[in-house]
Structure formats: C-alpha cells, structure tokens
Design an enzyme around this catalytic site. Structure first.
Site, PDB file in Angstrom:
ATOM      1  CE  LYS A   1       0.679   4.597  -3.968  1.00  0.00           C
ATOM      2  NZ  LYS A   1       1.275   4.847  -4.970  1.00  0.00           N
TER       3      LYS A   1
ATOM      4  CB  SER B   1      -2.377   0.710  -2.907  1.00  0.00           C
ATOM      5  OG  SER B   1      -1.975  -0.419  -2.632  1.00  0.00           O
TER       6      SER B   1
ATOM      7  CE1 TYR C   1       2.627   2.283  -0.960  1.00  0.00           C
ATOM      8  CE2 TYR C   1       1.733   0.579  -0.571  1.00  0.00           C
ATOM      9  CZ  TYR C   1       2.407   1.227  -1.622  1.00  0.00           C
ATOM     10  OH  TYR C   1       1.670   1.426  -3.398  1.00  0.00           O
TER      11      TYR C   1
END
Length: 333
Positions: free
Chosen positions: A152, A124, A148
């Site tokens: 990643k 992302s 989050y």
C-alpha cells in the site's frame, strides 16, 4: 459519470457500487473473483433493480484493462482490487507485490493510454505501521510491519510521483480504518473465505455456531478494559466516503491522502458485547496472549475528510452489528 470499479465485487467495492449507482453514476465492475463471489453481481442488481456491467479479468492484464476503459467510455476509476490478508502476505510476499503493486501499475498505464486521469485508491491504515499515538492524522510517518502494508505504501508513493510528473491527474488515496457491517438489505456484506481475519465476521460465525469461540489477543493493554481499541467504521459510511472523494477528484487535481474513520475507538470486549445484543446470542471468548505487532489503541483523526470531502461517519456501531447479523443469516450466500 462512468466509473470503473476494480475489485467491485468485493466487500467494500460492492457497497460503493450501490452508493455510486444510487447517486446516478454508471458503475462497471472489473473483478477476477479470487476473493469474492459471482453471486454478488446478481445481488447488486437486485438491490439496484438494474443490470450491472461486469468484466471478469485480472488487473495485471494491461490489454484487457485498456479495452475495458475504452469500450465503456470510463471517466474515472476507483481501485479496490488487491490481496489484503496480513498473515498471508508474510507467507507470499511476491504474490502480494505482483498483484497489488504490479497490478496497480498496469491499471495506471491503461488509464494513461486512454487519457483517464481520475483515480480513487483503496489504501489502508496499515500504512501507519504500529503507531505510537492516536488519533492518527495523515501527517503521521508511513511505515509497515508486513508486505501487505508495504504494498500500500509503495502504491501511494507511485501515485504521488505520478501526480508530481503530470499535474492533470486527480488522485485521492483513502486510508481505511476497520470497515464493519453490511448493506441494510442484508444482501451484500463481508464474506471471507475460510477462517475470517477480521473481528466482526469472526463474531458472526461464532454467533451462528460455525466457529466455537472468539480469541481475544491480550487483556493487559492500557485501555479501559485491557483489550485493544480500534476505529470501526460502518461499510456504508465508507462507501459514501468514496462518493465524496470522487466529487473532490472532479474539482481538484493533484494527490491527496485522507483517512476514513470515525475518530473514536472501541475495545474488543465492547464489540463482542454489542454483537451479543444484536444477535441475541452468547458469544464465548477466550483471552490469549498478545499478537506480535499489535498496539493498544489505534483510531483515526478524521478532520481532513470533513474539511476536504465534506464527509464524516454518520452510522453507529449498533447499525453495523444489526446489518452484519442480517447478512450472516442470509440463505445460500
């Protein structure tokens, strides 16, 4: 090839399943349906006019993953499965690290145990944190403002270390910008539970009368209309990026991180106006204060995808608006 799609019933995974299947690959979906609907499988079968193998399970389950890879003679994995709500990750960091990081480790261990060493990872643009300039290239320093995004980054680092330790691995991390739109059939699309976190499904729910209005966070940025600018990429272009990345992983070994974006930005007000045209609805909105951590402009430099994958985004935003509105109006979804 036989390809395992973890999280293959989700928004991006389901569209990738269509593109990969139509290109002649055999897809096997592995999903626990925590943030997707079982009905997606039947809708995929409707689009593709064939049965889809689906295994229900959690990516933290090493034994189930190992069995799924062996039984289905998997040759490559595209790893979409993961929790992805920024706000929720701040409230539930352990859950995010357990599912995203621990789950990926379980998957990689199952792949290693079965000799499967080709993986495309769903990363992302959140790995760029709050970037100080745009367009953002892949060399921009990685940082994150929430668990989050950090999950990643951790996964990318694990994959990088794996590729260094064993040069027979082929690993591509695809850093998505802002996926929007739906399949042209209107049978699959973005279907968030509860109040949407992303702009396009929020607009669709306002247009259909499910939500009252859109909140625009700030109109005093240094942009053409004062609202934030982002890189919105059609989900079908994104799906085709995975097909190109798979072909690349079959030609190359090692680790590569590649942006998938359009290379240009659109403002929040431009998106609202575009969706009004597609839906033929007036979309009320209210300007409110900026959100903490938001930046004025964020869009991709997409040159590496063109160079390495031979891929670039082809669809425009009007296609995304029309398909998202068609999906929003699907009966009984």
């Amino acid at each position: 090839m036989k390809i395992l799609l973890t999280g293959g019933a989700g928004y991006i995974g389901s569209h990738a399943a269509v593109v990969l299947s139509q290109a002649g690959h055999e897809v096997i979906i592995f999903d626990n349906f925590s943030n997707s609907s079982r009905s997606v499988i039947s809708r995929l079968e409707n689009i593709l006019n064939k049965k889809i193998v689906c295994i229900e399970g959690n990516i933290c389950d090493f034994a189930l993953l190992e069995n799924a890879i062996q039984k289905n003679q998997i040759e490559a994995v595209i790893h979409f499965a993961g929790l992805k709500a920024v706000g929720e990750s701040n409230a539930k960091p352990l859950e995010y690290y357990a599912n995203n990081v621990q789950g990926t480790i379980s998957l990689l261990q199952a792949m290693q145990a079965t000799g499967v060493k080709k993986i495309i990872f769903s990363s992302s643009a959140t790995v760029y944190g709050a970037p100080k300039y745009s367009p953002i290239d892949e060399e921009y320093p990685l940082s994150a403002t929430n668990p989050y995004g950090r999950s990643k980054i951790f996964i990318e680092k694990i994959l990088q270390d794996l590729a260094i330790s064993d040069q027979s691995w082929s690993i591509v991390c695809l850093r998505y910008f802002n996926p929007v739109g739906a399949h042209e059939s209107g049978l699959i699309g973005e279907d968030p539970e509860g109040i949407p976190n992303n702009l396009m499904p929020y607009l669709a729910q306002v247009a259909i009368g499910k939500l009252a209005k859109v909140y625009v966070f700030g109109d005093d940025y240094q942009t053409l209309d004062g609202t934030g600018v982002r890189d919105y990429i059609h989900v079908m272009d994104l799906a085709e990026g995975h097909l190109a990345a798979l072909a690349y992983a079959c030609r190359q070994t090692g680790f590569e991180a590649i942006n998938l974006g359009t290379g240009k930005g659109s403002s929040v007000l431009e998106i609202i106006k575009g969706f009004e045209v597609a839906s033929k609805k007036t979309i009320p909105y209210e300007i409110v204060g900026r959100r903490f951590g938001d930046v004025a402009v964020c869009f991709a430099k997409a040159d590496l995808a063109k160079k390495k994958l031979g891929w670039s985004a082809k669809r425009d935003l009007s296609d995304a608006f029309k398909s998202a509105w068609k999906w929003q109006n699907l009966e009984g979804k």
